[in-house]
Design a protein around this motif. Structure first.
Motif, PDB file in Angstrom:
ATOM      1  N   PHE A 197       0.724  -1.270  -0.113  1.00  0.00           N
ATOM      2  CA  PHE A 197       0.052   0.024  -0.017  1.00  0.00           C
ATOM      3  C   PHE A 197       0.844   1.312   0.008  1.00  0.00           C
ATOM      4  O   PHE A 197       0.343   2.241  -0.486  1.00  0.00           O
ATOM      5  CB  PHE A 197      -0.934  -0.081   0.980  1.00  0.00           C
ATOM      6  N   LYS A 198       2.050   1.364   0.657  1.00  0.00           N
ATOM      7  CA  LYS A 198       2.846   2.396   0.705  1.00  0.00           C
ATOM      8  C   LYS A 198       3.633   2.718  -0.702  1.00  0.00           C
ATOM      9  O   LYS A 198       3.598   3.867  -1.035  1.00  0.00           O
ATOM     10  CB  LYS A 198       3.941   2.191   1.902  1.00  0.00           C
ATOM     11  N   THR A 199       4.036   1.428  -1.279  1.00  0.00           N
ATOM     12  CA  THR A 199       4.350   1.764  -2.668  1.00  0.00           C
ATOM     13  C   THR A 199       3.519   2.206  -3.522  1.00  0.00           C
ATOM     14  O   THR A 199       3.708   3.103  -4.420  1.00  0.00           O
ATOM     15  CB  THR A 199       5.021   0.191  -2.993  1.00  0.00           C
ATOM     16  N   PHE A 200       2.478   1.828  -3.431  1.00  0.00           N
ATOM     17  CA  PHE A 200       1.064   2.261  -4.258  1.00  0.00           C
ATOM     18  C   PHE A 200       1.079   3.626  -4.234  1.00  0.00           C
ATOM     19  O   PHE A 200       0.837   4.266  -4.993  1.00  0.00           O
ATOM     20  CB  PHE A 200      -0.125   1.543  -3.851  1.00  0.00           C
ATOM     21  N   LEU A 201       0.963   4.091  -2.904  1.00  0.00           N
ATOM     22  CA  LEU A 201       0.713   5.459  -2.638  1.00  0.00           C
ATOM     23  C   LEU A 201       1.978   6.288  -3.248  1.00  0.00           C
ATOM     24  O   LEU A 201       1.523   7.394  -3.829  1.00  0.00           O
ATOM     25  CB  LEU A 201       0.330   5.614  -0.799  1.00  0.00           C
ATOM     26  N   GLU A 202       2.913   6.061  -2.850  1.00  0.00           N
ATOM     27  CA  GLU A 202       4.119   6.444  -3.285  1.00  0.00           C
ATOM     28  C   GLU A 202       4.113   6.915  -4.978  1.00  0.00           C
ATOM     29  O   GLU A 202       4.359   8.157  -5.366  1.00  0.00           O
ATOM     30  CB  GLU A 202       5.453   5.757  -2.968  1.00  0.00           C
ATOM     31  N   TRP A 203       3.704   5.966  -5.532  1.00  0.00           N
ATOM     32  CA  TRP A 203       3.664   5.837  -7.063  1.00  0.00           C
ATOM     33  C   TRP A 203       2.510   6.483  -7.684  1.00  0.00           C
ATOM     34  O   TRP A 203       2.217   6.767  -9.043  1.00  0.00           O
ATOM     35  CB  TRP A 203       4.292   4.809  -7.895  1.00  0.00           C
ATOM     36  N   MET A 204       1.582   6.906  -6.895  1.00  0.00           N
ATOM     37  CA  MET A 204       0.299   7.479  -7.186  1.00  0.00           C
ATOM     38  C   MET A 204       0.308   8.989  -6.711  1.00  0.00           C
ATOM     39  O   MET A 204      -0.802   9.561  -6.417  1.00  0.00           O
ATOM     40  CB  MET A 204      -0.811   6.961  -6.737  1.00  0.00           C
ATOM     41  N   ASP A 205       1.526   9.451  -6.548  1.00  0.00           N
ATOM     42  CA  ASP A 205       1.937  10.787  -6.174  1.00  0.00           C
ATOM     43  C   ASP A 205       1.152  11.211  -4.738  1.00  0.00           C
ATOM     44  O   ASP A 205       0.787  12.423  -4.550  1.00  0.00           O
ATOM     45  CB  ASP A 205       1.525  11.848  -7.056  1.00  0.00           C
ATOM     46  N   GLY A 206       1.146  10.195  -3.838  1.00  0.00           N
ATOM     47  CA  GLY A 206       0.518  10.556  -2.538  1.00  0.00           C
ATOM     48  C   GLY A 206      -0.968  10.558  -2.531  1.00  0.00           C
ATOM     49  O   GLY A 206      -1.542  10.961  -1.540  1.00  0.00           O
ATOM     50  N   LEU A 207      -1.579  10.453  -3.496  1.00  0.00           N
ATOM     51  CA  LEU A 207      -3.140  10.368  -3.685  1.00  0.00           C
ATOM     52  C   LEU A 207      -3.631   9.283  -3.024  1.00  0.00           C
ATOM     53  O   LEU A 207      -3.770   8.156  -3.872  1.00  0.00           O
ATOM     54  CB  LEU A 207      -3.551  10.921  -5.176  1.00  0.00           C
ATOM     55  N   ALA A 208      -4.221   9.159  -2.023  1.00  0.00           N
ATOM     56  CA  ALA A 208      -4.864   7.975  -1.622  1.00  0.00           C
ATOM     57  C   ALA A 208      -6.496   7.992  -2.094  1.00  0.00           C
ATOM     58  O   ALA A 208      -6.996   8.865  -2.271  1.00  0.00           O
ATOM     59  CB  ALA A 208      -4.942   8.040   0.028  1.00  0.00           C
ATOM     60  N   PRO A 209      -6.880   6.554  -1.989  1.00  0.00           N
ATOM     61  CA  PRO A 209      -8.113   6.332  -2.622  1.00  0.00           C
ATOM     62  C   PRO A 209      -9.052   6.863  -1.679  1.00  0.00           C
ATOM     63  O   PRO A 209      -8.886   6.796  -0.482  1.00  0.00           O
ATOM     64  CB  PRO A 209      -8.290   4.671  -2.808  1.00  0.00           C
TER      65      PRO A 209
END
Length: 372
Positions: A197-209
């Motif tokens: 989840f942290k890796t996902f968030l990092e590469w989505m420019d910190g934009l959380a679902p």
């Protein structure tokens, strides 16, 4: 027979009768002799292509006659599914030897063609893959306008290492599923999910679902609470019951008690065990074992985007094979999205009332959503 070479000629020097075999009376059976059951280089290459596309041995036996004979007749085939299974096993062994190196090389090539492509691999103390995540530029760009709700499901094993695939799935403005990258987790624990989840968030420019839907898993829930603390977390409801409504409606009309038991089973069970026990009790109590719709719902009780994945990947895939087939699925999704974009741009949806509000909505919504 023993043969001695004499220049360019061969000469029989000895005949041993017990080493000989009776001739096959039916010449059509000759192709099944071991000496004849050899895959040509052309067939091997074609089988490897089908293998990489997740085609099974039985289906291959149906396809191969198209290149093996002029008439495409199965009777011309010297192979059976077991022969192809053995060849596929050989490809599995070859794929496993340098699997992670080949996958990294594949990702590096993807990065050259797509500057926004990203991947990260987490190893354990013995340099074995522990977690993995990758996402392409198209998915990262699509996530920004469609991050309001995503689903996350890790119930499908996708490779020879028994590492569950964990795709992040969203929905676009044409009501189509989107891939927002894919993770692989070896240990389904809080640490593994938190890393993912942290890796996902990092590469989505910190934009959380804003909302995230998952199946029930304590480790997954703990990871979501840590990484996406503001996201609304819900568990999957049995979405496919909506699709079965038309079929089950008339069936339940004459069985109100069964309908009540069905709703209690679907809506009020908190664990997998409770659901399965309630379902079994419902089926046995009302003697509806032969109802095709109910049987279909049971078969699809954990189906979601995994049903799409199964057409592209199988539990026997190497990591490299899975990554390639995942990319192929991504290209198909993008193609469907372009088709819907064209449909909205070029076709005016049918208006039923011609009221001002309806005309306004037909210009705001995509055709797919407007018609829905």
């Amino acid at each position: 027979m023993k043969l001695n070479a004499d220049g360019a000629w061969w000469m029989v020097t000895e005949y041993v009768e017990e080493h000989n075999h009776d001739l096959i009376k039916n010449f059509d059976l000759a192709k099944f002799l071991s000496a004849h059951k050899v895959f040509s280089p052309h067939e091997k290459k074609f089988i490897k292509l089908l293998h990489d596309c997740n085609i099974g041995p039985s289906r291959m036996v149906q396809i191969l006659p198209l290149i093996h004979s002029k008439d495409g007749s199965l009777s011309s085939m010297p192979y059976i599914p077991a022969d192809i299974t053995n060849l596929k096993a050989k490809y599995h062994r070859e794929s496993r030897l340098a699997d992670i190196e080949d996958m990294v090389a594949y990702f590096k090539e993807k990065s050259k063609a797509d500057p926004d492509f990203f991947y990260r691999i987490r190893l354990d103390d013995e340099d074995r893959v522990r977690n993995m995540y990758w996402v392409d530029g198209a998915a990262r760009r699509a996530y920004k306008p469609f991050h309001d709700c995503i689903s996350f499901d890790a119930t499908y094993l996708t490779n020879m290492y028994k590492m569950p695939c964990a795709p992040f799935i969203g929905i676009n403005n044409h009501n189509q599923s989107l891939q927002f990258g894919c993770g692989l987790v070896r240990n389904e624990d809080t640490d593994g999910y938190t890393w993912l989840f942290k890796t996902f968030l990092e590469w989505m420019d910190g934009l959380a679902p804003m909302n995230i839907i998952t199946y029930q898993d304590f480790s997954m829930r703990a990871g979501i609470e840590e990484v996406f603390p503001l996201a609304v977390h819900r568990h999957y409801r049995w979405h496919i019951t909506n699709k079965a409504g038309e079929t089950l409606g008339p069936f339940f009309a004459d069985r109100p008690e069964l309908h009540k038991a069905f709703e209690l089973c679907v809506d009020h069970n908190l664990t997998v065990e409770e659901f399965e026990q309630s379902w079994t009790a419902m089926i046995e109590t009302y003697q509806v074992q032969d109802n095709e719709t109910l049987n279909s719902l049971w078969e699809k009780r954990i189906e979601g985007f995994n049903a799409v994945l199964k057409h592209y990947v199988s539990p026997g895939n190497s990591l490299l094979q899975f990554a390639k087939q995942y990319s192929a699925l991504q290209q198909k999704i993008l193609g469907f999205e372009l088709q819907q974009e064209a449909n909205t741009a070029l076709k005016q949806p049918k208006l039923l009332t011609n009221l001002p509000m309806e005309r306004q909505m037909s210009k705001i919504y995509t055709n797919k959503i407007f018609n829905k």
